[in-house]
Design a protein around this motif. Structure first.
Motif, PDB file in Angstrom:
ATOM      1  N   TRP A 179       0.844  -1.184   0.000  1.00 32.16           N
ATOM      2  CA  TRP A 179       0.000   0.000   0.000  1.00 32.16           C
ATOM      3  C   TRP A 179       0.885   1.242   0.000  1.00 32.16           C
ATOM      4  O   TRP A 179       2.113   1.130   0.051  1.00 32.16           O
ATOM      5  N   LEU A 180       0.284   2.409  -0.034  1.00 25.50           N
ATOM      6  CA  LEU A 180       1.093   3.626  -0.090  1.00 25.50           C
ATOM      7  C   LEU A 180       1.966   3.796   1.141  1.00 25.50           C
ATOM      8  O   LEU A 180       3.066   4.351   1.062  1.00 25.50           O
ATOM      9  N   VAL A 181       1.477   3.341   2.277  1.00 29.56           N
ATOM     10  CA  VAL A 181       2.257   3.452   3.517  1.00 29.56           C
ATOM     11  C   VAL A 181       2.357   2.062   4.129  1.00 29.56           C
ATOM     12  O   VAL A 181       1.464   1.619   4.857  1.00 29.56           O
ATOM     13  N   GLY A 182       3.415   1.361   3.806  1.00 30.40           N
ATOM     14  CA  GLY A 182       3.642   0.046   4.380  1.00 30.40           C
ATOM     15  C   GLY A 182       2.648  -0.985   3.889  1.00 30.40           C
ATOM     16  O   GLY A 182       2.144  -0.928   2.760  1.00 30.40           O
ATOM     17  N   ASN A 183       2.337  -1.950   4.744  1.00 30.23           N
ATOM     18  CA  ASN A 183       1.475  -3.069   4.376  1.00 30.23           C
ATOM     19  C   ASN A 183       0.099  -2.964   5.004  1.00 30.23           C
ATOM     20  O   ASN A 183      -0.574  -3.968   5.221  1.00 30.23           O
ATOM     21  N   GLN A 184      -0.325  -1.734   5.296  1.00 25.04           N
ATOM     22  CA  GLN A 184      -1.656  -1.482   5.837  1.00 25.04           C
ATOM     23  C   GLN A 184      -2.374  -0.459   4.960  1.00 25.04           C
ATOM     24  O   GLN A 184      -1.823   0.597   4.643  1.00 25.04           O
ATOM     25  N   LEU A 185      -3.594  -0.770   4.562  1.00 24.21           N
ATOM     26  CA  LEU A 185      -4.395   0.213   3.856  1.00 24.21           C
ATOM     27  C   LEU A 185      -4.664   1.389   4.787  1.00 24.21           C
ATOM     28  O   LEU A 185      -5.031   1.200   5.936  1.00 24.21           O
ATOM     29  N   THR A 186      -4.465   2.592   4.278  1.00 26.01           N
ATOM     30  CA  THR A 186      -4.641   3.779   5.100  1.00 26.01           C
ATOM     31  C   THR A 186      -5.502   4.811   4.381  1.00 26.01           C
ATOM     32  O   THR A 186      -5.933   4.611   3.242  1.00 26.01           O
ATOM     33  N   LEU A 187      -5.703   5.928   5.044  1.00 23.67           N
ATOM     34  CA  LEU A 187      -6.435   7.033   4.445  1.00 23.67           C
ATOM     35  C   LEU A 187      -5.775   7.513   3.151  1.00 23.67           C
ATOM     36  O   LEU A 187      -6.447   8.068   2.276  1.00 23.67           O
ATOM     37  N   ALA A 188      -4.487   7.298   3.016  1.00 24.49           N
ATOM     38  CA  ALA A 188      -3.787   7.712   1.792  1.00 24.49           C
ATOM     39  C   ALA A 188      -4.280   6.921   0.591  1.00 24.49           C
ATOM     40  O   ALA A 188      -4.466   7.472  -0.498  1.00 24.49           O
ATOM     41  N   ASP A 189      -4.503   5.626   0.769  1.00 26.59           N
ATOM     42  CA  ASP A 189      -5.017   4.804  -0.327  1.00 26.59           C
ATOM     43  C   ASP A 189      -6.445   5.211  -0.680  1.00 26.59           C
ATOM     44  O   ASP A 189      -6.807   5.279  -1.855  1.00 26.59           O
ATOM     45  N   ALA A 190      -7.243   5.488   0.349  1.00 20.82           N
ATOM     46  CA  ALA A 190      -8.610   5.958   0.111  1.00 20.82           C
ATOM     47  C   ALA A 190      -8.599   7.270  -0.657  1.00 20.82           C
ATOM     48  O   ALA A 190      -9.457   7.509  -1.514  1.00 20.82           O
ATOM     49  N   ALA A 191      -7.627   8.122  -0.366  1.00 20.52           N
ATOM     50  CA  ALA A 191      -7.529   9.411  -1.048  1.00 20.52           C
ATOM     51  C   ALA A 191      -7.147   9.243  -2.512  1.00 20.52           C
ATOM     52  O   ALA A 191      -7.668   9.938  -3.391  1.00 20.52           O
ATOM     53  N   LEU A 192      -6.250   8.331  -2.808  1.00 17.34           N
ATOM     54  CA  LEU A 192      -5.755   8.151  -4.168  1.00 17.34           C
ATOM     55  C   LEU A 192      -6.766   7.488  -5.092  1.00 17.34           C
ATOM     56  O   LEU A 192      -6.859   7.833  -6.279  1.00 17.34           O
ATOM     57  N   LEU A 193      -7.528   6.541  -4.581  1.00 16.92           N
ATOM     58  CA  LEU A 193      -8.403   5.720  -5.412  1.00 16.92           C
ATOM     59  C   LEU A 193      -9.245   6.508  -6.414  1.00 16.92           C
ATOM     60  O   LEU A 193      -9.259   6.180  -7.608  1.00 16.92           O
ATOM     61  N   PRO A 194      -9.981   7.551  -6.008  1.00 19.09           N
ATOM     62  CA  PRO A 194     -10.865   8.219  -6.973  1.00 19.09           C
ATOM     63  C   PRO A 194     -10.143   8.845  -8.159  1.00 19.09           C
ATOM     64  O   PRO A 194     -10.735   8.989  -9.240  1.00 19.09           O
ATOM     65  N   TYR A 195      -8.872   9.181  -7.981  1.00 23.18           N
ATOM     66  CA  TYR A 195      -8.138   9.855  -9.050  1.00 23.18           C
ATOM     67  C   TYR A 195      -7.644   8.865 -10.098  1.00 23.18           C
ATOM     68  O   TYR A 195      -7.590   9.190 -11.288  1.00 23.18           O
TER      69      TYR A 195
END
Length: 260
Positions: A179-195
């Motif tokens: 994932w964007l930050v290590g091996n845990q899904l975080t708010l960063a991944d949620a932020a990137l998805l729509p784009y």
């Protein structure tokens, strides 16, 4: 809890994704952005910027999608979407900020390709009124430019290149972790998805091809249980098809624009 949102709004999508990851229920009120619901007086009283989403929770009104998601992780920590370590949490916030910086460029691409054909079919005075209602004069001028000129607007090439550079940075990061930050899904991944989703819908294939790491991450997000109710179920098939067709129709113009 009540969410004021638009089905295909990138900022709405990332908040809905977090709500779904946390299994939080909410009342839903759709804001029709092309009708101008976001500029109604009662909505502007909640969100003076005239954007979506807006979240009401226990009488508190919350705006700005990145901050709403931080609030949700503070208020409902049972399913954490931020790393525990301070340094990793800083990295998460840095990625969220990078996505926020990309957001205006996404708006340029969306209106220049996906939204413009529909607006050009509407009476000129209706379109003028929608543009005039945008509170921020910079956003207002940019919207006018992309509606009038489409992918030939001066901001379009810059928007495309901003996506290209950012996606390259994402790919480098994903070579080091799931994932964007290590091996845990975080708010960063949620932020990137729509784009990434929006680029896919606009058929801007040049931004996705030859990036298997990004596409693998995209598939991981689509495979999550939260994706269907938060994102996929609210994507009108006709609109997605129209966006893809519009992207294909201007593909040669986009290529010429980028080679100028």
């Amino acid at each position: 809890m009540k969410l004021y949102h638009a089905p295909v709004s990138t900022c709405s999508q990332k908040v809905r994704f977090v709500l779904a990851e946390k299994a939080l229920s909410y009342d839903s009120e759709f804001i029709d952005l092309q009708r101008g619901d976001q500029f109604a007086a009662d909505y502007l009283a909640k969100n003076p910027a005239g954007v979506v989403p807006t979240l009401e929770d226990d009488g508190v009104v919350l705006v700005e999608s990145t901050l709403i998601n931080e609030y949700l992780d503070d208020a409902y920590p049972e399913v954490p979407l931020r790393p525990a370590e301070p340094a990793a949490r800083h990295q998460m916030r840095l990625w969220c900020r990078k996505v926020d910086d990309l957001h205006p460029h996404c708006g340029v691409q969306t209106y220049a390709i996906g939204v413009r054909p529909g607006l050009l079919q509407r009476p000129t005075d209706e379109v003028d009124a929608l543009i005039a209602a945008i509170p921020d004069p910079v956003r207002r001028a940019l919207r006018r430019s992309v509606i009038d000129q489409g992918v030939q607007a001066p901001a379009f090439a810059a928007a495309y290149r901003a996506h290209d550079e950012f996606f390259s940075e994402v790919v480098q990061r994903l070579q080091k972790s799931q994932w964007l930050v290590g091996n845990q899904l975080t708010l960063a991944d949620a932020a990137l998805l729509p784009y990434v989703l929006r680029v896919d819908h606009l058929a801007l294939t040049g931004l996705l091809e030859n990036r298997p790491g990004l596409m693998a991450w995209y598939q991981q997000m689509a495979d999550r249980d939260s994706y269907q109710p938060a994102v996929a179920a609210l994507q009108p098939e006709a609109m997605v098809a129209a966006f893809r067709a519009a992207g294909a129709a201007v593909a040669d113009q986009v290529a010429q624009c980028l080679n100028c």
